[in-house]
Design an enzyme around this catalytic site. Structure first.
Site, PDB file in Angstrom:
ATOM      1  N   ILE A   1      23.289 -25.166  19.043  1.00  0.00           N
ATOM      2  CA  ILE A   1      22.966 -26.124  17.934  1.00  0.00           C
ATOM      3  C   ILE A   1      22.118 -25.359  16.858  1.00  0.00           C
ATOM      4  CG2 ILE A   1      22.662 -28.338  17.024  1.00  0.00           C
ATOM      5  CD1 ILE A   1      23.360 -29.342  19.856  1.00  0.00           C
TER       6      ILE A   1
ATOM      7  N   ASP B   1      15.381 -41.283  28.574  1.00  0.00           N
ATOM      8  CA  ASP B   1      14.510 -40.698  27.610  1.00  0.00           C
ATOM      9  C   ASP B   1      14.576 -40.179  26.565  1.00  0.00           C
ATOM     10  OD1 ASP B   1      11.877 -39.567  27.706  1.00  0.00           O
ATOM     11  OD2 ASP B   1      12.612 -37.436  28.386  1.00  0.00           O
TER      12      ASP B   1
ATOM     13  N   ASN C   1      14.167 -35.336  21.964  1.00  0.00           N
ATOM     14  CA  ASN C   1      15.433 -35.192  22.462  1.00  0.00           C
ATOM     15  C   ASN C   1      16.435 -35.315  21.361  1.00  0.00           C
ATOM     16  OD1 ASN C   1      14.243 -34.567  24.884  1.00  0.00           O
ATOM     17  ND2 ASN C   1      14.450 -36.834  25.742  1.00  0.00           N
TER      18      ASN C   1
ATOM     19  N   ASP D   1      19.385 -33.068  26.590  1.00  0.00           N
ATOM     20  CA  ASP D   1      19.073 -33.695  27.823  1.00  0.00           C
ATOM     21  C   ASP D   1      19.763 -34.784  28.170  1.00  0.00           C
ATOM     22  OD1 ASP D   1      17.065 -31.670  27.605  1.00  0.00           O
ATOM     23  OD2 ASP D   1      15.165 -33.013  27.113  1.00  0.00           O
TER      24      ASP D   1
END
Length: 235
Positions: free
Chosen positions: A4, A48, A53, A65
């Protein structure tokens, strides 16, 4: 897996992305939609989720993640979902974006009565409510009993969905599944039959050969077998 970014440069995390106020508001609406999709379609809670993230690339958010996500039947799924909502709301609120309360956000994520076609109208009503309430704190600690009941009912439904998905992933053999005795004993019986047939064929070939040819064949097999010493046998 895919990279990405562009030109070898990774996309920035949301906390490092320089976004205008309009892009921040668009990113907030996109992240709440992603949280709802993750819960409703994927049957997962990230656990999370924060600005660390989330990547921002070409005007859209990308969640990373995800491998640490938990299923909805996890005993702490609701607690993790609440933490995700707190982190997301806190980040955008600090940057001047009007956000839902944690209770409203959890309701939006888990409420199955909101049809996909009605999501945009629902979010418009929420935005209007946020404008009317002004600077209300978004990180309310208490989750209403209604949310808890809805979550528990939905978790029960998701448990059944997960079981059904796992059954669909099993090979069906065109609708036929052999019983255990055939599954485990049949290969062994096939090996025994093959070994028996092989020995019968060898015996028949021996009987068809002349007597002298059999003696020569046995003598040659004995002569061609090299003698092995004790060390070689041990090895």
């Amino acid at each position: 897996m895919e990279f990405i970014g562009k030109g070898g440069w990774a996309a920035p995390r949301l906390k490092d992305a320089a976004l205008s106020d309009d892009k921040l508001r668009g990113a907030y609406l996109e992240i709440v939609m992603i949280m709802r999709t993750l819960y409703q379609k994927c049957k997962l809670v990230h656990g999370d989720l924060s600005e660390y993230n989330i990547l921002y690339f070409e005007g859209h958010l990308h969640i990373i993640d995800v491998s640490q996500s938990i299923d909805l039947d996890h005993p702490s799924a609701l607690d993790f979902l609440k933490e995700d909502c707190l982190h997301v709301s806190d980040f955008f609120k600090k940057r001047g974006v009007g956000v839902m309360t944690v209770t409203d956000l959890i309701n939006f994520v888990i409420d199955r009565s909101i049809a996909d076609d009605d999501v945009d109208d629902y979010l418009e009503q929420v935005q209007q409510k946020m404008l009317e309430n002004g600077d209300i704190l978004a990180n309310d600690d208490e989750i209403s009993p209604t949310v808890m009941v809805q979550t528990l009912d939905y978790v029960k439904q998701c448990e059944a969905d997960i079981v059904n998905m796992s059954m669909l992933q099993r090979p069906s053999f065109l609708g036929y599944e052999p019983p255990a005795d055939k599954l485990y004993n049949q290969p062994l019986l096939g090996f025994v039959r093959a070994e028996r047939n092989t020995r019968s064929d060898e015996k028949q070939q021996q009987e068809e050969l002349p007597h002298n040819a059999v003696n020569v064949q046995n003598k040659w097999s004995l002569q061609s077998t090299p003698k092995m010493g004790p060390e070689e046998r041990k090895a």
